[in-house]
Design a protein around this motif. Structure first.
Motif, PDB file in Angstrom:
ATOM      1  N   ARG A 183       0.844  -1.198   0.000  1.00  0.00           N
ATOM      2  CA  ARG A 183       0.000   0.000   0.000  1.00  0.00           C
ATOM      3  C   ARG A 183       0.868   1.232   0.000  1.00  0.00           C
ATOM      4  O   ARG A 183       2.031   1.197   0.403  1.00  0.00           O
ATOM      5  CB  ARG A 183      -0.978   0.006   1.173  1.00  0.00           C
TER       6      ARG A 183
ATOM      7  N   VAL B  74       0.567   5.132   1.346  1.00  0.00           N
ATOM      8  CA  VAL B  74      -0.281   6.015   2.154  1.00  0.00           C
ATOM      9  C   VAL B  74       0.137   7.458   1.912  1.00  0.00           C
ATOM     10  O   VAL B  74       1.276   7.829   2.190  1.00  0.00           O
ATOM     11  CB  VAL B  74      -0.143   5.673   3.654  1.00  0.00           C
TER      12      VAL B  74
ATOM     13  N   GLU C 218       0.663  11.207   2.734  1.00  0.00           N
ATOM     14  CA  GLU C 218       0.796  12.037   3.941  1.00  0.00           C
ATOM     15  C   GLU C 218       0.642  13.477   3.489  1.00  0.00           C
ATOM     16  O   GLU C 218       1.453  13.956   2.700  1.00  0.00           O
ATOM     17  CB  GLU C 218       2.176  11.855   4.552  1.00  0.00           C
TER      18      GLU C 218
ATOM     19  N   SER D 182      -7.172  10.737  -1.847  1.00  0.00           N
ATOM     20  CA  SER D 182      -7.680   9.777  -0.877  1.00  0.00           C
ATOM     21  C   SER D 182      -7.873   8.393  -1.507  1.00  0.00           C
ATOM     22  O   SER D 182      -7.904   7.400  -0.796  1.00  0.00           O
ATOM     23  CB  SER D 182      -8.976  10.288  -0.260  1.00  0.00           C
TER      24      SER D 182
ATOM     25  N   GLU E   1      -4.477   5.220  -1.722  1.00  0.00           N
ATOM     26  CA  GLU E   1      -4.170   4.074  -0.863  1.00  0.00           C
ATOM     27  C   GLU E   1      -4.956   2.842  -1.302  1.00  0.00           C
ATOM     28  O   GLU E   1      -4.439   1.730  -1.332  1.00  0.00           O
ATOM     29  CB  GLU E   1      -4.489   4.418   0.603  1.00  0.00           C
ATOM     30  N   HIS E   2      -6.221   3.078  -1.683  1.00  0.00           N
ATOM     31  CA  HIS E   2      -7.074   1.985  -2.120  1.00  0.00           C
ATOM     32  C   HIS E   2      -6.549   1.349  -3.411  1.00  0.00           C
ATOM     33  O   HIS E   2      -6.576   0.126  -3.578  1.00  0.00           O
ATOM     34  CB  HIS E   2      -8.488   2.540  -2.320  1.00  0.00           C
TER      35      HIS E   2
END
Lengths: 376, 188
Positions: free
Chosen positions: A41, A43, A45, A346, A349-350
């Motif tokens: 993944r 992420v 920041e 957003s 990550e998915h």
């Protein structure tokens, strides 16, 4: 074999990408949990560019906050100006003169083309083609010159004001815009042979990081990113504002030309098609530009009655929204920006599960996020 | 066999499409260049190429300033420091009019608020300096009486930028690198 050695190659490798990385489009950081080249993944920041622009709104009068909106997203300042002005106008119940509305459309569509020039250029650059970026920057430079002649600055326009626009245009400027549009259309064809149809670009973008329609809606993607996933939604047409209902244009959607609907290549083609539609809108707006005032009668001190509005516009990256609360004083009580880049990040990550690191770069570039807009 | 064929076809497509792209790139050999080699090899200084509305660094013409402080109130970030005092004999005096160009965000709200056009955007933009304090430009040397709102005859307009240039050491005072010969090798 010792137990330590048996563990080698099994654990997760955490890699920082950014905050200063050429492919992260500003000060963005991604924490990559990788297994070799494959990501488990990534992420995002965010927050490195937080300037407290929403809080600043509470400390300034309505008119004095307009130059701050320029700084929310330096690539689509015109839309930020416009959404703030439209929200305040709605609170005031102000009618904007038609000439001002047309000038807003002209300025905004020029801004949209300039923004897409950067977006396409950086997609190409991030997947390894530097030349198109420079070529597109040259095209954007001409728009910067036009907008500088219109409003006095190249990036922080401060052009759309509460009640209208700041400056009028003359025939000479309109002629320059027409000449530019005539110049731009062949350039877009040239862009296709330069890089858009290039097999290397197609392979790097086609079928990569596919966002299906339900994911796109579910994660709140907007604008070209949403339309690339095949969702036919454009605020200019579906929630009409300004004078867009009087102008005819099409809403391009992703068709999966080089792979699947919603892949990175669709996000590329949708932006190219949008530039063509912007050219079409500009030609119509220039032709129909009515005579008249450019600024409504705005009270010297703007004190909207207590109330709240949510005002979205279709910015270059999609729905740019402002939720504005007035308590009847000269300063807003609360301003909340809904920025498209934040929604775009957003979903990263998915999507990143099982993606290659190199493909993450293509994904980020094709989502076209802008760090100052994410953090505000 | 199918896999090999599609592999070879992909190579073929790559070669052809790269050729397409290179055809565009090479066509630029025959077109006029658009790059301007700022700052040392400009045929015309950039400042003369700027459009009329261009918002450069602020300057104040005190022969026009009435000391009304409309600019100070309009400025969203307080980059204008304006002090008007009352003197027993001489009446209202403008004691201080400093503009912090390091803070200024060139929005133009002060120039729009000014009733007499005393504060205006020049076209100057080359304000690079080694010391951030040098960006605070004082426009008042000694306390002086403010101008009247309507003056007969109106004072002669000063050329744009002349007030600022006189008050701020800028790149216009620094020695320029010698211009390179035209038609030489590319810069950098």
């Amino acid at each position: 074999m010792s137990p330590e050695l048996q563990q080698v190659g099994r654990e997760e490798f955490v890699l920082n990408m950014g905050p200063h990385h050429p492919a992260t489009h500003g000060v963005l950081r991604f924490v990559l949990h990788t297994d070799g080249e494959i990501m488990r993944r990534a992420v995002p920041e965010v927050g490195y560019l937080h300037r407290g622009l929403e809080k600043l709104a509470e400390a300034h009068t309505y008119a004095a906050y307009v130059p701050f909106t320029d700084r929310i997203n330096y690539l689509e300042s015109m839309f930020c100006n416009q959404v703030w002005s439209m929200a305040v106008e709605r609170l005031l119940g102000l009618q904007v003169p038609r000439r001002a509305e047309y000038l807003r459309v002209i300025a905004c569509e020029l801004n949209r083309i300039a923004n897409h020039c950067i977006a396409l250029g950086s997609i190409a650059m991030d997947v390894g083609a530097y030349t198109p970026f420079v070529y597109l920057l040259r095209e954007r430079e001409a728009i910067n010159d036009l907008l500088e002649a219109l409003c006095g600055n190249r990036l922080t326009y401060h052009y759309v004001r509460i009640g209208g626009v700041a400056h009028d245009v003359d025939e000479g400027w309109q002629g320059k815009v027409r000449a530019y549009l005539d110049h731009l259309e062949p350039i877009l064809d040239e862009l296709h042979s330069l890089v858009g149809g290039n097999e290397i670009l197609v392979r790097r973008l086609g079928g990569v990081a596919v966002i299906c329609a339900s994911d796109a809606v579910g994660w709140g993607l907007v604008g070209p990113n949403l339309r690339a996933s095949g969702v036919d939604w454009d605020l200019r047409r579906d929630r009409p504002y300004s004078v867009y209902p009087e102008l005819s244009f099409e809403v391009p959607v992703g068709r999966g030309e080089q792979g699947q609907v919603g892949d990175c290549y669709d996000r590329w083609t949708v932006r190219v098609a949008e530039m063509r539609q912007s050219v079409r809108l500009l030609r119509q707006a220039l032709e129909r530009l009515p005579a008249g005032d450019i600024l409504a009668k705005v009270p010297r001190s703007i004190k909207p009655p207590a109330g709240e509005v949510y005002q979205p516009v279709e910015g270059a990256r999609g729905e740019l929204g402002l939720y504005l609360v007035s308590d009847g004083s000269p300063k807003p009580s609360r301003a909340k920006w809904r920025s498209s880049s934040f929604a775009a990040l957003s979903i990263v990550e998915h999507l990143s599960r099982g993606l290659m690191i190199a493909d993450l770069v293509a994904l980020i570039a094709s989502l076209d996020p802008i760090a100052p807009e994410v953090d505000r | 066999m199918g896999a090999l064929a599609s592999y070879l076809r992909a190579i073929g497509r790559t070669v052809l499409s790269v050729g397409d792209g290179l055809a565009v790139t090479f066509s630029y050999l025959l077109r006029a260049p658009v790059t301007l080699q700022y700052p040392d090899r400009m045929r015309v200084p950039v400042i003369e190429l700027l459009p009329e509305r261009s918002r450069g660094m602020l300057e104040v013409d005190l022969d026009l300033c009435t000391g009304c402080a409309a600019c100070d109130r309009a400025c969203p970030i307080d980059c204008i420091a304006l002090e008007v005092v009352k003197h027993a004999e001489r009446g209202r005096l403008i004691q201080r009019f400093d503009i912090d160009l390091g803070k200024c965000m060139f929005c133009g709200l002060c120039t729009e608020a000014c009733p007499t056009g005393a504060i205006r955007h020049s076209h100057e933009f080359e304000g690079g300096t080694g010391d951030v304090r040098a960006l605070v430009v004082p426009f008042v040397d000694a306390p002086r009486q403010p101008a009247k709102a309507k003056q007969e005859p109106p004072p002669a307009p000063k050329p744009l930028g002349s007030i600022l240039r006189a008050r701020m050491p800028g790149p216009w005072d620094r020695p320029r690198p010698p211009a390179r010969p035209e038609g030489g090798e590319h810069a950098g």
